[in-house]
Design an enzyme around this catalytic site. Sequence first.
Site, PDB file in Angstrom:
ATOM      1  N   GLY A 169      47.697  45.740  36.069  1.00  0.00           N
ATOM      2  CA  GLY A 169      47.598  45.117  37.392  1.00  0.00           C
ATOM      3  C   GLY A 169      47.736  43.616  37.344  1.00  0.00           C
ATOM      4  N   ASP A 170      47.852  43.002  38.527  1.00  0.00           N
ATOM      5  CA  ASP A 170      47.933  41.542  38.679  1.00  0.00           C
ATOM      6  C   ASP A 170      49.124  40.928  37.961  1.00  0.00           C
ATOM      7  OD1 ASP A 170      45.578  41.722  40.139  1.00  0.00           O
ATOM      8  OD2 ASP A 170      44.320  41.410  38.369  1.00  0.00           O
ATOM      9  N   LYS A 222      53.101  41.309  41.482  1.00  0.00           N
ATOM     10  CA  LYS A 222      53.882  42.204  42.366  1.00  0.00           C
ATOM     11  C   LYS A 222      54.078  41.598  43.757  1.00  0.00           C
ATOM     12  CE  LYS A 222      50.734  45.346  41.575  1.00  0.00           C
ATOM     13  NZ  LYS A 222      49.968  44.725  40.484  1.00  0.00           N
ATOM     14  N   GLY A 279      44.865  42.991  45.109  1.00  0.00           N
ATOM     15  CA  GLY A 279      44.941  41.633  45.652  1.00  0.00           C
ATOM     16  C   GLY A 279      46.314  41.109  45.287  1.00  0.00           C
ATOM     17  N   HIS A 280      47.193  40.999  46.263  1.00  0.00           N
ATOM     18  CA  HIS A 280      48.572  40.574  46.014  1.00  0.00           C
ATOM     19  C   HIS A 280      48.778  39.173  46.577  1.00  0.00           C
ATOM     20  CE1 HIS A 280      50.012  45.033  45.586  1.00  0.00           C
ATOM     21  NE2 HIS A 280      49.088  44.683  44.710  1.00  0.00           N
ATOM     22  N   GLN A 340      48.033  48.013  41.634  1.00  0.00           N
ATOM     23  CA  GLN A 340      47.512  48.189  40.264  1.00  0.00           C
ATOM     24  C   GLN A 340      48.680  48.183  39.270  1.00  0.00           C
ATOM     25  OE1 GLN A 340      45.966  50.607  42.825  1.00  0.00           O
ATOM     26  NE2 GLN A 340      44.894  48.695  43.154  1.00  0.00           N
TER      27      GLN A 340
HETATM   28  P1  GDP Z   1      49.606  41.246  41.928  1.00  0.00           P
HETATM   29  O1  GDP Z   1      48.318  41.936  42.129  1.00  0.00           O
HETATM   30  O2  GDP Z   1      50.486  41.955  40.947  1.00  0.00           O
HETATM   31  O3  GDP Z   1      50.336  40.943  43.194  1.00  0.00           O
HETATM   32  O4  GDP Z   1      49.261  39.845  41.239  1.00  0.00           O
HETATM   33  P2  GDP Z   1      48.052  38.862  41.665  1.00  0.00           P
HETATM   34  O5  GDP Z   1      48.406  38.156  42.917  1.00  0.00           O
HETATM   35  O6  GDP Z   1      46.754  39.563  41.612  1.00  0.00           O
HETATM   36  O7  GDP Z   1      48.031  37.897  40.421  1.00  0.00           O
HETATM   37  C1  GDP Z   1      49.122  37.130  40.045  1.00  0.00           C
HETATM   38  C2  GDP Z   1      48.684  35.659  40.055  1.00  0.00           C
HETATM   39  O8  GDP Z   1      49.627  34.881  39.365  1.00  0.00           O
HETATM   40  C3  GDP Z   1      48.602  35.064  41.451  1.00  0.00           C
HETATM   41  O9  GDP Z   1      47.627  34.070  41.474  1.00  0.00           O
HETATM   42  C4  GDP Z   1      49.991  34.465  41.633  1.00  0.00           C
HETATM   43  O10 GDP Z   1      50.012  33.412  42.567  1.00  0.00           O
HETATM   44  C5  GDP Z   1      50.251  33.966  40.251  1.00  0.00           C
HETATM   45  N1  GDP Z   1      51.664  33.969  39.827  1.00  0.00           N
HETATM   46  C6  GDP Z   1      52.647  34.852  40.125  1.00  0.00           C
HETATM   47  N2  GDP Z   1      53.763  34.558  39.437  1.00  0.00           N
HETATM   48  C7  GDP Z   1      53.484  33.461  38.702  1.00  0.00           C
HETATM   49  C8  GDP Z   1      54.231  32.692  37.739  1.00  0.00           C
HETATM   50  O11 GDP Z   1      55.384  32.960  37.425  1.00  0.00           O
HETATM   51  N3  GDP Z   1      53.582  31.629  37.169  1.00  0.00           N
HETATM   52  C9  GDP Z   1      52.298  31.297  37.472  1.00  0.00           C
HETATM   53  N4  GDP Z   1      51.750  30.268  36.851  1.00  0.00           N
HETATM   54  N5  GDP Z   1      51.570  32.015  38.350  1.00  0.00           N
HETATM   55  C10 GDP Z   1      52.159  33.080  38.938  1.00  0.00           C
HETATM   56  P1  IMO Z   2      46.521  44.762  41.952  1.00  0.00           P
HETATM   57  O1  IMO Z   2      47.303  45.630  42.928  1.00  0.00           O
HETATM   58  C1  IMO Z   2      43.878  44.604  38.503  1.00  0.00           C
HETATM   59  C2  IMO Z   2      40.899  47.785  38.113  1.00  0.00           C
HETATM   60  C3  IMO Z   2      39.444  47.401  38.261  1.00  0.00           C
HETATM   61  C4  IMO Z   2      38.793  48.437  37.374  1.00  0.00           C
HETATM   62  C5  IMO Z   2      39.646  49.683  37.621  1.00  0.00           C
HETATM   63  C6  IMO Z   2      39.089  50.621  38.692  1.00  0.00           C
HETATM   64  O2  IMO Z   2      46.060  43.483  42.507  1.00  0.00           O
HETATM   65  O3  IMO Z   2      47.282  44.642  40.673  1.00  0.00           O
HETATM   66  P2  IMO Z   2      38.804  50.570  41.320  1.00  0.00           P
HETATM   67  O4  IMO Z   2      38.331  49.505  42.237  1.00  0.00           O
HETATM   68  O5  IMO Z   2      40.202  51.017  41.568  1.00  0.00           O
HETATM   69  O6  IMO Z   2      37.852  51.711  41.236  1.00  0.00           O
HETATM   70  O7  IMO Z   2      38.789  49.883  39.864  1.00  0.00           O
HETATM   71  O8  IMO Z   2      40.915  49.205  38.048  1.00  0.00           O
HETATM   72  N1  IMO Z   2      41.770  47.398  39.252  1.00  0.00           N
HETATM   73  C7  IMO Z   2      42.647  46.399  39.203  1.00  0.00           C
HETATM   74  N2  IMO Z   2      42.906  45.500  38.228  1.00  0.00           N
HETATM   75  N3  IMO Z   2      44.601  44.595  39.630  1.00  0.00           N
HETATM   76  C8  IMO Z   2      44.384  45.511  40.600  1.00  0.00           C
HETATM   77  O9  IMO Z   2      45.185  45.630  41.687  1.00  0.00           O
HETATM   78  C9  IMO Z   2      43.330  46.438  40.426  1.00  0.00           C
HETATM   79  N4  IMO Z   2      42.816  47.435  41.186  1.00  0.00           N
HETATM   80  C10 IMO Z   2      41.874  48.017  40.448  1.00  0.00           C
HETATM   81  O10 IMO Z   2      39.212  46.091  37.819  1.00  0.00           O
HETATM   82  O11 IMO Z   2      38.946  48.085  36.029  1.00  0.00           O
HETATM   83 MG    MG Z   3      46.249  41.527  42.051  1.00  0.00          MG
END
Ligand code: GDP
Ligand code: IMO
Ligand code: MG
Length: 419
Positions: free
Chosen positions: A12-13, A16, A40-41, A221
Amino acid sequence: MKADVLLGLQWGDEGKGKIVDVLTSQYDIIARFQGGPNAGHTLEFDGIKHVLHTIPSGIFHPGVVNLIGNGVVIDPVIFEREINDIKALGIPMSELLISKKAHLILPTHKLLDAASEKAKGKEKIGSTLKGIGPTYMDKTGRNGLRVGDISAVDFKERYEKLKQKHIQLLNFYDFEYELEELETAWFASLATLKNFEHIESEHYIHNALKENKKILAEGAQGALLDIDFGSYPFVTSSNTITAGACTGLGIAPNKIGDVFGIFKAYCTRVGSGPFPSELFDEVGAILAKIGNEFGATTGRPRRCGWIDIPALKYAININGVTQLMMMKADVLSGIDTIKVCTHYELNGEQIDYLPFEDNEGLTPVYKELEGWEMDLMQLENLADAPKAVHDYIAWLEEVLETPIKIVSVGPDRKQTLFR
Ligand code: GDP
Ligand code: IMO
Ligand code: MG
């Protein structure tokens, strides 16, 4: 026309939200297919930083239709907050449709999540405590309430019945709770959910594909958090993989087009569970600091480590990834030597997969690649990147046997380099 899918290949994170936002102008419909407000996107553009939880990441592109699919679980309170947060930005929001078949997260689902985690003690999953697990349990247990039920005359009765079941479980857990305020807020927030059109989205998707509309399915995720193929039990409760786009939107498997796999140039994980290439040293701390690795939903620090090739290959195979997108390449700037986990050692043997059994004693084996000094954040053209960046990309493409089409060098929409 076929629907493309975009999903995370790690825990995740991966970024996306950012890439969906970047690609939205090429599509007619952006459709979330699973997960809920555990996601959290993050999107950044024009000096705005915005985090979406339930709402698809195409929402800031007028003219595009955003759809919350049947595979998603919705907390009306969080949904209302998301809508209000978008309105507060004062910029246009595109159309939003919601599947009648999407399940509702009840206040008691959240309490059950907390009770279950508390009971697990040290073995806790590290859930985001958004009620995801209990809601999907009620879905598969055939007890859930869906968006389309809100307008039913016996909705309140059905809610009460499910609540009573949950209260029995909470008593079993011996869990103390306050429900009244949560319930009041929950019922009040249903009004916002009702403001949007509720549809049988599988028909909508089917017709859109027939009319040659371009659809991008947005995952939440990552593959390693998938309920079937992730590091169980330290996973989420939905299928986060391409197959999840079929069940979470009603897209037939033969109507899936490109599959975009998103990964970080290193690796992170938030919550408990195995992470073989995790770093506990200064480099890990640097990645966390430079990468600003704090959860977009819970604010928890993310665990950081090197890229894990066996895990990535596994994710690519299970998802049928056709194109890769490498995120956060800028974060590696200034690190002299970049390590990549090529396989693991277990009981003196080399293996290239995550074993079913406990991963205790699993040691990552690393290959070292040359790092680069240059700050990539200002780059406008990948051709101007140092040789070491090109070598890293070329090496990854070779071992992953999949082309890397986008390299991201910063959180902003504009910091996206196409190849
Ligand atoms: P998602 O859940 O896959 O949408 O990703 P998140 O938003 O949770 O986490 C990605 C984090 O990295 C966010 O704070 C974005 O703003 C940041 N981010 C995305 N792409 C880049 C990148 O290429 N460089 C840096 N430094 N940050 C990035
Ligand atoms: P995005 O879409 C990162 C992780 C939680 C925990 C496990 C189960 O932003 O990439 P849950 O709340 O689903 O019961 O948690 O999955 N988890 C994530 N980790 N990014 C996410 O979403 C996540 N959604 C759940 O931290 O380990
Ligand atoms: Mg996220």
